[in-house]
Design a protein around this motif. Sequence first.
Motif, PDB file in Angstrom:
ATOM      1  N   ASP A 132      -5.871 -11.641 -48.607  1.00 40.47           N
ATOM      2  CA  ASP A 132      -7.131 -11.450 -46.354  1.00 40.47           C
ATOM      3  C   ASP A 132      -6.705  -9.400 -46.072  1.00 40.47           C
ATOM      4  O   ASP A 132      -7.793  -9.481 -46.032  1.00 40.47           O
ATOM      5  N   ARG A 133      -5.583  -9.498 -46.218  1.00 41.30           N
ATOM      6  CA  ARG A 133      -5.780  -7.641 -46.455  1.00 41.30           C
ATOM      7  C   ARG A 133      -6.642  -7.276 -47.522  1.00 41.30           C
ATOM      8  O   ARG A 133      -7.259  -6.096 -46.968  1.00 41.30           O
ATOM      9  N   ASP A 136      -9.581  -7.419 -46.539  1.00 41.35           N
ATOM     10  CA  ASP A 136     -10.500  -6.415 -45.098  1.00 41.35           C
ATOM     11  C   ASP A 136     -10.661  -5.350 -45.482  1.00 41.35           C
ATOM     12  O   ASP A 136     -11.254  -4.076 -44.542  1.00 41.35           O
ATOM     13  N   GLU A 137      -9.506  -4.977 -46.139  1.00 46.23           N
ATOM     14  CA  GLU A 137      -8.772  -3.557 -46.014  1.00 46.23           C
ATOM     15  C   GLU A 137      -9.653  -2.889 -47.057  1.00 46.23           C
ATOM     16  O   GLU A 137     -10.019  -1.236 -46.933  1.00 46.23           O
ATOM     17  N   ARG A 186     -14.498 -13.591 -45.440  1.00 46.72           N
ATOM     18  CA  ARG A 186     -14.079 -12.306 -45.392  1.00 46.72           C
ATOM     19  C   ARG A 186     -15.136 -11.329 -45.889  1.00 46.72           C
ATOM     20  O   ARG A 186     -15.003 -10.300 -45.469  1.00 46.72           O
ATOM     21  N   ALA A 190     -16.841  -8.602 -43.401  1.00 45.99           N
ATOM     22  CA  ALA A 190     -16.270  -7.173 -44.085  1.00 45.99           C
ATOM     23  C   ALA A 190     -17.067  -5.816 -44.145  1.00 45.99           C
ATOM     24  O   ALA A 190     -17.020  -4.804 -43.175  1.00 45.99           O
TER      25      ALA A 190
END
Length: 363
Positions: A132-133, A136-137, A186, A190
Amino acid sequence: MKLSRRETLFALAGLGLAGKAQPGFAAPASLGAIAAEQGLLFGTSIASDTLADPAQAALYRREARIFTVDYAMKFGFLRPTADSFQPGEADAILAFARASAIPVRGHTLAWNESRPDWLMALSTAEMRAALDRHIDETVGYFAGQLHSWDVVNEPFWPGHRLPGHFRDGPWLDAFGEDYVTRAFKRTAAADPAARLVLNEAMTEAWTEDGALIRKSLLGLVDRLQHDGARLDAVGLQGHLLPQKPHDDAAFADFVAELATRKIDIYITELDVDDTVFPDDIGARDAAVAEHYRQFLTAVLAVPAVKMVITWQLADSASWYDHAAREADPDATRLPRPLPFDAHFAPKPAHGAMSAAFTARRPA
């Protein structure tokens, strides 16, 4: 302000001053230009070391209308340790492409084979948080700069003998099969502007494994659409293996069936393994060219095919060449899988690809 050597090379390549042709050499029309006349987008994968060679950078700039980042956006490369994020090489490619007004594709967010040791040491909950990180990042960092993302790469591998023929790895372990839908949703959140692509290998092989992957891929596309995940295109890699059974016409039928899902089709990693062809370079190049011609002629008959990307452009940059040199530094029979040779001169494959592009009728 004094420019570094790398910055100077980028600038020269961007201005088209690097890699001048030899006297008397007339470069053929670029593959990108020929494809564009028929409504196709032609491009190549590109790595940061491409930019360090002015002649190679100039070739890629001239021939391609789109780039795919070769390895610099893969999970393990961006995040060699748990607390690091190293986008420098990807940033350099984007800067070069921007100066040349060439769009760039991101490759790839969720691939079970990109698994640094630190990731595999995590608990299931920590792995979930890591994916997930990462999405997203990473997508957030590059938001607005990319044409598209290969969101999930190679989800299937029958050899792992898992239910649904899924490829084993950290993301499957962490989320089960739902990792695919999760990654697409996701990514869409983003960067809503980037096109989202599901990229798969071996669909063109007319083998038992190829058949299982094709069937599984159709089912996954249906599942993503049922789950409300945005899917703009499916990428079919096209690492052509003449030593394996293949049926270009039947593969085109599969591509047409895939297109009934109202998605675009991209050929994303095209090259030809020349292992089984003669040692004689002329004969080998002719055989490679014919393989390109037959495959592209069949596939481009499907209007949903919008893009063709080779995995690098010049033989010396190919992963086949790198593997051969690693196996035997003194090897004399080096692979010749691409449309340009190690000196960046066009080969018969260039003509075969041009002919296949020209024969395609604009949609």
